[in-house]
Design a protein around this motif. Structure first.
Motif, PDB file in Angstrom:
ATOM      1  N   LEU A  27      11.105  14.463  39.815  1.00  0.00           N
ATOM      2  CA  LEU A  27      11.605  13.788  38.623  1.00  0.00           C
ATOM      3  C   LEU A  27      10.465  13.270  37.757  1.00  0.00           C
ATOM      4  N   PRO A  28      10.590  13.371  36.440  1.00  0.00           N
ATOM      5  CA  PRO A  28       9.630  12.706  35.562  1.00  0.00           C
ATOM      6  C   PRO A  28       9.810  11.183  35.679  1.00  0.00           C
ATOM      7  N   PRO A  29       8.785  10.405  35.357  1.00  0.00           N
ATOM      8  CA  PRO A  29       8.921   8.943  35.379  1.00  0.00           C
ATOM      9  C   PRO A  29      10.093   8.479  34.522  1.00  0.00           C
ATOM     10  N   GLY A  30      10.907   7.561  35.045  1.00  0.00           N
ATOM     11  CA  GLY A  30      12.034   7.007  34.307  1.00  0.00           C
ATOM     12  C   GLY A  30      13.340   7.733  34.535  1.00  0.00           C
ATOM     13  N   PHE A  31      13.322   8.872  35.208  1.00  0.00           N
ATOM     14  CA  PHE A  31      14.543   9.658  35.421  1.00  0.00           C
ATOM     15  C   PHE A  31      15.176   9.354  36.779  1.00  0.00           C
ATOM     16  N   GLU A  32      16.470   9.602  36.857  1.00  0.00           N
ATOM     17  CA  GLU A  32      17.216   9.494  38.105  1.00  0.00           C
ATOM     18  C   GLU A  32      18.085  10.728  38.278  1.00  0.00           C
ATOM     19  N   VAL A  33      18.571  10.926  39.493  1.00  0.00           N
ATOM     20  CA  VAL A  33      19.436  12.070  39.768  1.00  0.00           C
ATOM     21  C   VAL A  33      20.833  11.794  39.214  1.00  0.00           C
ATOM     22  N   MET A  34      21.388  12.778  38.488  1.00  0.00           N
ATOM     23  CA  MET A  34      22.722  12.646  37.906  1.00  0.00           C
ATOM     24  C   MET A  34      23.742  13.533  38.622  1.00  0.00           C
ATOM     25  N   ALA A  35      23.267  14.622  39.237  1.00  0.00           N
ATOM     26  CA  ALA A  35      24.143  15.507  40.016  1.00  0.00           C
ATOM     27  C   ALA A  35      23.285  16.344  40.943  1.00  0.00           C
ATOM     28  N   CYS A  36      23.877  16.791  42.054  1.00  0.00           N
ATOM     29  CA  CYS A  36      23.108  17.551  43.032  1.00  0.00           C
ATOM     30  C   CYS A  36      24.033  18.451  43.846  1.00  0.00           C
TER      31      CYS A  36
ATOM     32  N   ALA B 144      23.415  21.357  47.586  1.00  0.00           N
ATOM     33  CA  ALA B 144      22.460  21.737  48.621  1.00  0.00           C
ATOM     34  C   ALA B 144      21.376  22.665  48.090  1.00  0.00           C
ATOM     35  N   ALA B 145      21.742  23.611  47.238  1.00  0.00           N
ATOM     36  CA  ALA B 145      20.776  24.565  46.707  1.00  0.00           C
ATOM     37  C   ALA B 145      19.883  23.951  45.639  1.00  0.00           C
ATOM     38  N   THR B 146      20.433  23.000  44.880  1.00  0.00           N
ATOM     39  CA  THR B 146      19.704  22.389  43.761  1.00  0.00           C
ATOM     40  C   THR B 146      19.823  20.867  43.855  1.00  0.00           C
ATOM     41  N   PRO B 147      18.907  20.228  44.587  1.00  0.00           N
ATOM     42  CA  PRO B 147      18.997  18.770  44.760  1.00  0.00           C
ATOM     43  C   PRO B 147      18.926  17.986  43.451  1.00  0.00           C
ATOM     44  N   LEU B 148      18.235  18.576  42.448  1.00  0.00           N
ATOM     45  CA  LEU B 148      18.160  17.927  41.131  1.00  0.00           C
ATOM     46  C   LEU B 148      18.935  18.804  40.131  1.00  0.00           C
ATOM     47  N   ALA B 149      20.250  18.855  40.318  1.00  0.00           N
ATOM     48  CA  ALA B 149      21.096  19.707  39.474  1.00  0.00           C
ATOM     49  C   ALA B 149      21.323  19.104  38.101  1.00  0.00           C
ATOM     50  N   ALA B 150      21.174  17.799  37.971  1.00  0.00           N
ATOM     51  CA  ALA B 150      21.258  17.122  36.677  1.00  0.00           C
ATOM     52  C   ALA B 150      20.472  15.825  36.796  1.00  0.00           C
TER      53      ALA B 150
ATOM     54  N   LYS C 106      17.825   7.937  26.733  1.00  0.00           N
ATOM     55  CA  LYS C 106      18.962   8.825  26.473  1.00  0.00           C
ATOM     56  C   LYS C 106      18.551  10.294  26.541  1.00  0.00           C
ATOM     57  N   PHE C 107      17.792  10.612  27.590  1.00  0.00           N
ATOM     58  CA  PHE C 107      17.406  11.985  27.881  1.00  0.00           C
ATOM     59  C   PHE C 107      18.234  12.467  29.071  1.00  0.00           C
ATOM     60  N   TYR C 108      18.855  13.634  28.925  1.00  0.00           N
ATOM     61  CA  TYR C 108      19.712  14.171  29.982  1.00  0.00           C
ATOM     62  C   TYR C 108      19.394  15.647  30.186  1.00  0.00           C
ATOM     63  N   GLY C 109      19.415  16.072  31.438  1.00  0.00           N
ATOM     64  CA  GLY C 109      19.178  17.472  31.747  1.00  0.00           C
ATOM     65  C   GLY C 109      20.192  17.979  32.759  1.00  0.00           C
ATOM     66  N   MET C 110      20.644  19.209  32.560  1.00  0.00           N
ATOM     67  CA  MET C 110      21.600  19.832  33.482  1.00  0.00           C
ATOM     68  C   MET C 110      21.129  21.234  33.816  1.00  0.00           C
TER      69      MET C 110
END
Length: 520
Positions: free
Chosen positions: A145-154, A156-162, A169-173
């Motif tokens: 994770l970049p600094p300041g980010f948290e996990v939004m979805a996960c 087994a294959a993709t632990p950082l799915a979002a 207000k930065f979001y990634g999926m």
């Protein structure tokens, strides 16, 4: 001035769907290539930015990155697939080739604490975790994770799915919310553009109509405009819009190229000339078109020949209109995309469209394309706002080259006559059964092959037609329509019995992709 979303295209096949989903929420957006300058991003002044997916790997050198100003403007950013990966990499995270790639349906566990996914899920699993059904298409993963980010979805294959940085207000999926296979995708995009970006609902067809009319009047002034009227939805809406803007300064040229649908010429002249009061010149150029198509079998060559002939006809007609300075066309966004004529200039040419790519210098006319940025369903909304009838506005699309690209191989007059009659029977039965409104586009295709048949006690050796019917939201992807067997049987029986020269009917069950909607 509309509040607007900036979409940066990294080459995804789904980028246009992102734009469609944003506009469905009555928010204006534009697509630009990912390599635009930081100054362009600042000047665009977006309410929010979406970074598309793409085929490249962030883990490799010299692959695309977002302009740095994207992360410095102070506006919300949503990264999708590659867009999430480049955001993570540019902000201090890490991306690597995935050990387990994901292509297709997947499930992810969603965290409820982020603004983007709060209360958005498909179901709760046995452990009480919220689950989203999504569509994945990736070979790389964000691994740190970049600094300041948290996990939004996960999963087994993709632990950082979002991932999410709520403060900025930065979001990634990693999954694709723009495709219908992600069941909550519309809700996610709606949450982003309205609640997170704060965009209103100021993109709608009645307002667009007023704006477009103002632009046309300002651009055209006192000049005369000629428009190629085909009778299809796009050129019809363009004609109605321009006529509303400049009235008698518009002259429509309806060219009968010998490749129209049954009774097309009479219908067009009746609707526009008599009912709407539009000035329409009817030109019968069928003999010219068919002559120049003799011996031409390649589909791209046929399109070029038909396009060239249209230009020549317009040159003749324009010469008779002293103050004609503009040629108007019903070009829409999917035409531009498939001809690789969009702003990104990076798409593959699927098929050329005769109305995309500018005009020859010999025409001495400027180009007016008031629908160029609209998707098909937006064109229909505009048509209704202009007062066109539901039957006309929701008429199935008809290609610019007409039956020329629905006759496979060389075009002959006898083929066109057979196809016209078969197509009319198909459409009539779809209307009677109620399936016309359930399909997005339906038509017959003439196959230049003969098959053996038997009618009564006699042998026949006649031509074959294929029926094509699809269902789609945006014409970028499509599913073949599952017409009832009894209906197909009735249509086939009528065509074989009523169209002398055809003894076999087949039905096309190919989707888009891998096939295109038209056969050529």
């Amino acid at each position: 001035m509309h509040q607007k979303i900036l979409i940066l295209d990294f080459g995804s096949q789904y980028t246009q769907l992102i734009a469609r989903r944003v506009r469905e929420n009555n928010v204006y957006c534009e697509i630009y290539p990912s390599d635009i300058s930081s100054q362009f991003v600042r000047d665009f002044a977006p309410a929010g930015i979406i970074l598309s997916g793409g085929p490249a790997s962030v883990a490799e050198d010299k692959t695309p990155r977002a302009p740095q100003s994207v992360f410095e403007l102070g506006v919300p950013v949503m990264g999708i697939c590659y867009g999430m990966q480049t955001m993570a990499a540019q902000l201090g995270g890490a991306v690597e080739n995935a050990r387990v790639r994901e292509f297709g349906y997947a499930e992810v566990q969603a965290q409820d604490q982020t603004t983007l996914l709060r209360d958005i899920h498909d179901r709760t699993d046995s452990a009480g975790k919220q689950v989203l059904d999504v569509w994945m298409s990736h070979g790389d993963n964000v691994t740190a994770l970049p600094p300041g980010f948290e996990v939004m979805a996960c999963n087994a294959a993709t632990p950082l799915a979002a991932i999410a940085d709520e403060k900025r207000k930065f979001y990634g999926m990693q999954f694709h919310p723009e495709v219908t296979h992600t069941l909550q995708g519309k809700a996610i995009i709606e949450r982003f553009v309205h609640e997170i970006c704060g965009a209103g609902h100021d993109w709608n067809m009645p307002d667009y109509m007023d704006e477009a009319i103002g632009r046309i009047r300002s651009e055209v002034g006192a000049d005369e405009v000629i428009l190629g009227l085909s009778g299809g939805v796009d050129s019809s809406v363009a004609a109605a819009l321009i006529h509303r803007a400049i009235g008698k300064q518009l002259t429509c040229v309806f060219v009968d190229n010998g490749l129209l649908r049954q009774n097309e010429a009479e219908q067009v002249m009746d609707i526009f000339g008599r009912n709407l009061g539009v000035k329409v010149i009817h030109v019968d150029a069928s003999a010219e078109f068919l002559k120049h198509l003799q011996g031409v079998a390649d589909p791209e060559t046929k399109r070029r020949v038909i396009g060239r002939e249209f230009v020549e006809v317009f040159q003749r007609e324009a010469a008779g209109i002293a103050n004609a300075k503009w040629l108007a066309q019903g070009t829409i966004y999917p035409d531009v995309i498939e001809s690789a004529g969009g702003k990104t200039k990076k798409a593959h040419t699927i098929k050329s469209h005769h109305n995309v790519g500018g005009l020859p210098d010999t025409l001495h006319l400027k180009l007016l394309e008031p629908l160029r940025e609209l998707f098909k369903d937006e064109v229909r909304e505009l048509g209704l706002a202009l007062g066109l009838s539901h039957e006309m506005v929701f008429r199935h699309p008809f290609p610019g080259p007409g039956l020329g690209v629905r006759i496979l191989g060389e075009v002959k007059r006898e083929y066109a006559e057979l196809l016209r009659r078969a197509d009319a029977i198909f459409i009539e039965e779809l209307r009677i059964s109620g399936w016309y409104e359930k399909t997005s586009q339906a038509f017959a295709v003439f196959l230049p092959v003969k098959s053996v048949g038997v009618m009564g006690d006699g042998r026949t050796y006649d031509y074959v037609v294929a029926l094509r019917a699809v269902q789609t939201e945006d014409f970028m992807t499509a599913h073949w329509a599952e017409l009832p067997y009894t209906l197909l049987a009735k249509i086939s029986n009528r065509i074989v019995n009523e169209v002398r020269g055809i003894n076999r009917v087949v039905y096309d069950i190919s989707g888009k992709p891998p096939a295109t909607i038209e056969w050529e």
